[in-house]
Design a protein around this motif. Structure first.
Motif, PDB file in Angstrom:
ATOM      1  N   GLN A   5      47.519   1.922  15.384  1.00 28.65           N
ATOM      2  CA  GLN A   5      47.941   1.998  13.879  1.00 28.65           C
ATOM      3  C   GLN A   5      47.489   1.588  12.622  1.00 28.65           C
ATOM      4  OE1 GLN A   5      51.829   2.323  13.098  1.00 28.65           O
ATOM      5  NE2 GLN A   5      51.951   4.255  11.813  1.00 28.65           N
ATOM      6  N   ARG A  40      46.418  12.876  16.360  1.00 28.67           N
ATOM      7  CA  ARG A  40      47.699  14.045  15.592  1.00 28.67           C
ATOM      8  C   ARG A  40      48.717  13.887  14.608  1.00 28.67           C
ATOM      9  NH1 ARG A  40      46.442  18.868  13.915  1.00 28.67           N
ATOM     10  NH2 ARG A  40      45.190  19.429  16.483  1.00 28.67           N
ATOM     11  N   LYS A  42      51.173  11.810  12.082  1.00 30.40           N
ATOM     12  CA  LYS A  42      51.377  10.314  11.199  1.00 30.40           C
ATOM     13  C   LYS A  42      53.134   9.985  11.489  1.00 30.40           C
ATOM     14  CE  LYS A  42      49.315  10.379   7.712  1.00 30.40           C
ATOM     15  NZ  LYS A  42      48.326  11.425   6.088  1.00 30.40           N
ATOM     16  N   THR A  45      54.063   3.370   8.336  1.00 27.24           N
ATOM     17  CA  THR A  45      52.927   2.106   7.890  1.00 27.24           C
ATOM     18  C   THR A  45      53.683   0.879   8.429  1.00 27.24           C
ATOM     19  OG1 THR A  45      52.885   2.013   5.690  1.00 27.24           O
ATOM     20  CG2 THR A  45      51.500   3.963   7.166  1.00 27.24           C
ATOM     21  N   SER A  62      55.977   9.748   9.662  1.00 28.11           N
ATOM     22  CA  SER A  62      55.525  10.268   8.269  1.00 28.11           C
ATOM     23  C   SER A  62      55.323  11.075   8.115  1.00 28.11           C
ATOM     24  CB  SER A  62      54.806   9.222   8.120  1.00 28.11           C
ATOM     25  OG  SER A  62      53.794   9.792   6.711  1.00 28.11           O
ATOM     26  N   ASP A  66      53.295   7.409   3.026  1.00 30.56           N
ATOM     27  CA  ASP A  66      53.236   6.663   4.231  1.00 30.56           C
ATOM     28  C   ASP A  66      54.032   5.914   4.989  1.00 30.56           C
ATOM     29  OD1 ASP A  66      50.519   7.501   3.754  1.00 30.56           O
ATOM     30  OD2 ASP A  66      49.686   5.749   2.288  1.00 30.56           O
ATOM     31  N   SER A 244      43.282   9.809   5.760  1.00 30.39           N
ATOM     32  CA  SER A 244      44.272  10.303   5.804  1.00 30.39           C
ATOM     33  C   SER A 244      44.425  10.389   7.321  1.00 30.39           C
ATOM     34  CB  SER A 244      44.305  12.376   5.714  1.00 30.39           C
ATOM     35  OG  SER A 244      43.158  12.377   6.854  1.00 30.39           O
ATOM     36  N   MET A 245      43.920   8.781   8.253  1.00 36.39           N
ATOM     37  CA  MET A 245      43.634   7.810   9.150  1.00 36.39           C
ATOM     38  C   MET A 245      45.441   7.000   8.735  1.00 36.39           C
ATOM     39  SD  MET A 245      40.333   7.264  10.595  1.00 36.39           S
ATOM     40  CE  MET A 245      39.454   6.511   8.915  1.00 36.39           C
ATOM     41  N   GLY A 247      48.013   5.266   9.168  1.00 37.59           N
ATOM     42  CA  GLY A 247      49.689   6.192   9.745  1.00 37.59           C
ATOM     43  C   GLY A 247      49.282   6.915  11.095  1.00 37.59           C
ATOM     44  N   ARG A 248      48.448   7.154  11.201  1.00 37.43           N
ATOM     45  CA  ARG A 248      47.746   7.655  12.101  1.00 37.43           C
ATOM     46  C   ARG A 248      47.071   6.726  13.738  1.00 37.43           C
ATOM     47  NH1 ARG A 248      47.166  13.218  11.203  1.00 37.43           N
ATOM     48  NH2 ARG A 248      46.944  14.035   8.835  1.00 37.43           N
ATOM     49  N   HIS A 249      47.574   6.763  14.792  1.00 38.44           N
ATOM     50  CA  HIS A 249      47.191   6.248  15.710  1.00 38.44           C
ATOM     51  C   HIS A 249      45.406   6.486  16.408  1.00 38.44           C
ATOM     52  CE1 HIS A 249      51.344   5.279  16.256  1.00 38.44           C
ATOM     53  NE2 HIS A 249      51.179   4.454  16.758  1.00 38.44           N
TER      54      HIS A 249
END
Length: 259
Positions: A5, A40, A42, A45, A62, A66, A244-245, A247-249
């Protein structure tokens, strides 16, 4: 490849800092030859405490921020954008600290923004500005936000410029004549309001040349990174919102280093 993440984005290297749940450690992944898959959803964090990094205990989705309310560093997250007081309702020091109002320049495109006074230079890097100038310092975040709104209307300038207009100027290269013209125009208007406009600080950037097409962050990205400015990452013939990455895996190549 392994899924981790993204916790933070650093445009200066550029790199992403990630949490590897399987190893229970943070991973610093430098982005030069890009080979990642971004998912996709989020998620929160987590937070940093005196004991180090703490992942979100609920793996909360999220939506707007964040962090989830449980992990957030600020009691009322909405106050990050629109403070409701000068810090007296929750007695939170962040809102009652001195903030700076600044003009930021993407060549001839001008924006007005605010940040804590000691973070002006860092904020300029986060936004990928060509130059900036502090035009006022205000005692609290709420009063700074109110002044920011007034100056945006008075000067007819952005608080949040449109993505395509910013990117177009980033790949054009720094135009000092255009920056000074825009700065002098804004300074004249602000001095009419009795504000003491600070000196113009010019940021140093490596040029990013080429024609780039915007891509959604979700998906597979492969290619040689040409550079990063603010939240934007330029690679091959594409540009993506690297920020924008967070919080994403993502799936990373095995070249990531741990610490």
């Amino acid at each position: 490849m392994r899924a981790v993440q993204v916790i933070s984005w650093d445009p200066t290297t550029p790199k992403i800092n990630c949490y590897d749940g399987s190893g229970k450690n943070l991973v610093d992944h430098h982005l030069d030859d890009l080979n990642i898959k971004v998912y996709r959803g989020k998620f929160c964090t987590g937070s940093f405490t005196e004991g180090g990094y703490r992942p979100c205990p609920d793996s909360a989705v999220s939506v707007k921020f964040d962090q989830c309310p449980k992990c957030s560093f600020i009691p009322n997250q909405d106050c990050l954008f629109d403070p409701i007081c000068d810090g007296e309702l929750c007695d939170f020091p962040f809102c009652s600290k001195e903030h700076a109002i600044y003009l930021g320049f993407f060549n001839d495109l001008v924006k007005v923004g605010l940040t804590q006074t000691e973070r002006v230079e860092k904020r300029a890097v986060e936004q990928g500005l060509d130059a900036h100038s502090v035009v006022a310092t205000v005692g609290t975040r709420k009063r700074a936000r109110e002044l920011e709104h007034r100056l945006s209307k008075r000067l007819s300038i952005y608080q949040a410029p449109k993505r395509d207009e910013v990117i177009r100027r980033m790949v054009r290269g720094t135009d000092m004549e255009a920056i000074h013209t825009a700065f002098n125009r804004g300074r004249r208007e602000l001095e009419k309001l009795g504000l003491e406009v600070g000196d113009l600080t010019v940021m140093e950037h490596e040029p990013i040349r080429g024609v780039f097409y915007t891509r959604d962050i979700v998906g597979v990205h492969r290619g040689t990174v040409k550079g990063a400015r603010g939240k934007y990452l330029f690679y091959s013939k594409y540009v993506i919102d690297g920020r924008s990455m967070v919080g994403r895996h993502v799936d990373l190549s095995e070249r990531a280093s741990t610490f």
